[in-house]
Design a protein around this motif. Structure first.
Motif: not given
Length: 245
Positions: A14-24
């Motif tokens: 599959g594909i992973l979309v990541t929005f930040a390096e750490a939790m916000t």
């Protein structure tokens, strides 16, 4: 956030979309909103979706569907709006879960309060008055990571593990709460105790909570928790709930 979001392949699965390096909060909001948009789009290549703290995963057979095709479609979707400010999906649930703080049922409240720099009464006031989001589900079936709390509660994990905390335990660290599914060791501090069951294998929906749901933990006395335990058959542990628009 110019370097984000990032789109990456996960092998052929599959594909992973990541929005930040750490939790916000904005990154978690974006992950939840993107997942809802993909579910609404009903792309035939996507067989399942899920979210972590700051990412959305699309299960796609990349041996059949070219990764470039899915990546291009995702780029178009990602540029269609500001996902960090997107509305959260409708139909989420707000739970009010009765909780005993401190006592021998949750013996690390005072320790957590000391680390946070507040007295135990103030700790109870702040945590019982907070409204937190299910950021993700993980570690055990149906087990939620909840947050974010105020900066006061950006406290570290313990240096050593607690050998075991019971099912329904409310534990705290790094501005987050976790509501335990099963008795388990943990490096987080045990500050509250509930009768809520997060995993209900006998039910049609085995996971009581979903990412995006919101929870409050109003304070009760140990005697009230005992009454709840003696009467509750549902697994709700005396909780009330309402649907969020």
């Amino acid at each position: 956030m110019t370097d984000w979001p990032q789109i990456r392949r996960v092998g052929l699965s599959g594909i992973l979309v990541t929005f930040a390096e750490a939790m916000t909060e904005p990154a978690n909001r974006a992950a939840l909103a993107l997942r809802a948009a993909i579910e609404d789009a009903d792309w035939p290549e996507v067989t399942e979706t899920s979210t972590s703290l700051v990412s959305t995963f699309l299960q796609v057979n990349l041996a059949v569907t070219p990764a470039e095709e899915m990546t291009e479609r995702l780029r178009d979707l990602l540029t269609s709006r500001d996902w960090y400010k997107a509305d959260l999906p409708p139909g989420r649930t707000l739970w009010h879960i009765p909780t005993v703080y401190g006592t021998d049922l949750a013996p690390q409240l005072e320790e957590a309060a000391e680390v946070a720099g507040v007295d135990p009464d103030e700790a109870i006031r702040q945590i019982s008055g907070a409204r937190v989001r299910v950021l993700t589900i993980g570690f055990a079936p149906g087990q939620p990571y909840l947050g974010e709390l105020s900066e006061t509660w950006n406290i570290p994990r313990q240096q050593a593990l607690s050998k075991s905390v019971p099912a329904g335990a409310l534990i705290i660290a790094i501005r987050q709460l976790v509501l335990f599914t099963n008795a388990s060791p943990t490096g987080w501090r045990h500050i509250g105790q509930t009768a809520f069951r997060t995993f209900r294998p006998e039910s049609e929906d085995a996971f009581a909570l979903s990412p995006g749901d919101e929870l409050c933990f109003p304070a009760i006395e140990p005697a009230e928790l005992e009454k709840i335990r003696s009467k509750d058959q549902s697994g709700d542990g005396g909780a009330s709930r309402e649907v969020l628009a």
